[in-house]
Design an enzyme around this catalytic site. Structure first.
Site, short mmCIF file in Angstrom:
data_model
loop_
_atom_site.label_atom_id
_atom_site.label_comp_id
_atom_site.label_asym_id
_atom_site.label_seq_id
_atom_site.Cartn_x
_atom_site.Cartn_y
_atom_site.Cartn_z
N SER A 18 -7.03 3.19 -2.85
CA SER A 18 -7.63 3.18 -1.89
C SER A 18 -9.16 2.86 -1.92
CB SER A 18 -7.54 4.36 -0.98
OG SER A 18 -8.42 4.52 -0.08
N SER A 20 -11.15 3.63 0.48
CA SER A 20 -11.84 4.83 1.39
C SER A 20 -12.91 5.70 0.65
CB SER A 20 -10.92 5.60 1.99
OG SER A 20 -10.10 4.75 2.68
N THR A 65 -3.04 7.58 5.25
CA THR A 65 -2.65 6.10 5.28
C THR A 65 -1.20 6.22 4.97
OG1 THR A 65 -2.95 3.98 3.98
CG2 THR A 65 -3.29 6.07 2.77
N LYS A 69 1.40 8.12 8.36
CA LYS A 69 0.51 8.15 9.81
C LYS A 69 1.17 8.58 10.89
CE LYS A 69 -2.61 3.99 8.33
NZ LYS A 69 -3.01 2.62 8.70
N ASP A 106 -7.58 2.34 13.70
CA ASP A 106 -7.14 0.74 13.32
C ASP A 106 -7.19 0.07 14.29
OD1 ASP A 106 -6.51 1.40 10.65
OD2 ASP A 106 -4.48 1.92 11.05
N GLY A 130 5.53 -3.30 12.48
CA GLY A 130 5.40 -1.66 11.96
C GLY A 130 3.92 -1.25 12.54
N GLY A 131 3.50 -0.36 11.94
CA GLY A 131 2.34 0.41 12.44
C GLY A 131 1.18 -0.26 12.80
N TYR A 219 -6.36 -7.23 2.36
CA TYR A 219 -7.80 -7.67 1.72
C TYR A 219 -8.06 -8.19 0.48
CZ TYR A 219 -7.54 -2.64 1.15
OH TYR A 219 -7.41 -1.46 0.71
N GLY A 238 -8.36 -8.79 5.66
CA GLY A 238 -8.41 -7.51 6.23
C GLY A 238 -9.42 -6.80 5.88
#
Ligand code: NAP
Length: 275
Positions: A18, A20, A65, A69, A106, A130-131, A219, A238
């Site tokens: 990640s 993040s 994540t 979620k 998001d 999906g999500g 990404y 992304g």
């Protein structure tokens, strides 16, 4: 006033790759905040316990994540109405009064990203159901898309996402796909395809055209983005969405702090891109 150091982190399985932590720690440093942001790898069986730990003093919140979620919703005290409508959260906020509230950044991140890249409405094709595709539907409705086609391998999942007369579910092998794409101004890849070099493109390259914005939520360089560039379409990966969802989450924990630019630099650096 002296700030008491707080802890934040990302909950998922896996979280090793990640971006993040790089983005949030860069923003914390840039603003001189004494807090830290950690990786919290969390198998499903430990999710409840991990969320309960967020109720301790000194815990400010977390990002959530894949694959939690949706599952995390049942452990929260409250869910922001926009996130509840979407059915998934990616940000948890531990308030001063002790409550845990879930948000979804998001959908607004994608909305802002599409607006920033100059998409002005028209027919949008969402690949996946999906999500991430749910978030795309919300963003596209907010941007007042004239028409939305949801294309998915499993048609039943696409049908669940369709809510309005100008929306339609289409099977990924439907014979009308070439006509649909020819009338589209935007294609969004919200499938899981693209992370691995061996992944096939989620859409046949010959269907793309120069009047498209092709937005891949992945990404990394993907075959879809490569094909888009080759035919003269605008190709966007992304990373902008990822950075924007992180900056929106940061502002939920630390209102008034605009972290977008520092986070973008940190993410680009972590990926070895030259800003
Ligand atoms: P998800 O809920 O697991 O949905 C995955 C989707 O991919 C489903 O529509 C699935 O189709 C489709 N799919 C999977 N394997 C496929 C294959 N071999 N061929 C065709 N379709 C396939 O995942 P998600 O949460 O929506 O995430 C989707 C993507 O968005 C991921 O790559 C994720 O990393 C990315 N994402 C990026 C950001 C960002 O900030 N850039 C944010 C969120 C998500 P079926 O329904 O037929 O199984």
């Amino acid at each position: 006033m002296q700030q008491v150091a707080a802890t934040l982190g990302i909950i998922g399985d896996p979280v090793a790759h990640s971006l993040s932590p790089a983005m949030h720690n860069a923003a914390l440093r840039a603003f001189g905040l004494p807090h830290s942001y950690e990786r919290w790898p969390t198998p499903r069986a430990q999710l409840q316990q991990r969320v309960e730990q967020l109720r301790q003093p000194g815990m400010r919140g977390a990002n959530v994540t894949l694959p939690h979620k949706v599952a995390v919703l049942e452990y929260l005290d409250a869910v922001d109405p926009a996130a509840a409508a979407l059915g998934a959260v990616n940000t948890l906020v531990h308030s001063a009064t002790g409550t845990l509230t879930g948000y979804n950044t998001d959908a607004p991140a994608l909305r802002d990203s599409l607006a920033a890249c100059g998409w002005h409405g028209g027919h949008a094709v969402v690949l996946g159901a999906g999500g991430a595709a749910r978030a795309a539907m919300v963003a596209l409705r907010q941007l007042q898309a004239a028409q939305i086609s949801v294309v998915n391998r499993t048609i039943e999942r696409a049908q669940v996402l369709v809510e309005q007369p100008n929306e339609a579910a289409v099977s990924a092998d439907d014979h009308t796909l070439p006509t649909l794409i020819s009338t589209a101004s935007l294609v969004i890849n919200a499938t899981a395809l693209g992370w691995h070099a061996s992944d096939p493109a989620p859409l046949a390259g010959h269907l793309l055209h120069a009047n498209l914005i092709v937005y891949d939520m992945v990404y990394r360089p993907t075959p879809l983005l490569e094909q888009a560039r080759r035919c003269g379409a605008q190709a966007i990966d992304g990373l902008d969405m990822l950075v924007r969802q992180a900056a929106l989450a940061f502002a939920l924990w630390f209102p008034g702090y605009a972290a977008l630019h520092v986070m973008r630099s940190a993410a680009e650096q972590a990926l070895g891109r030259n800003p």
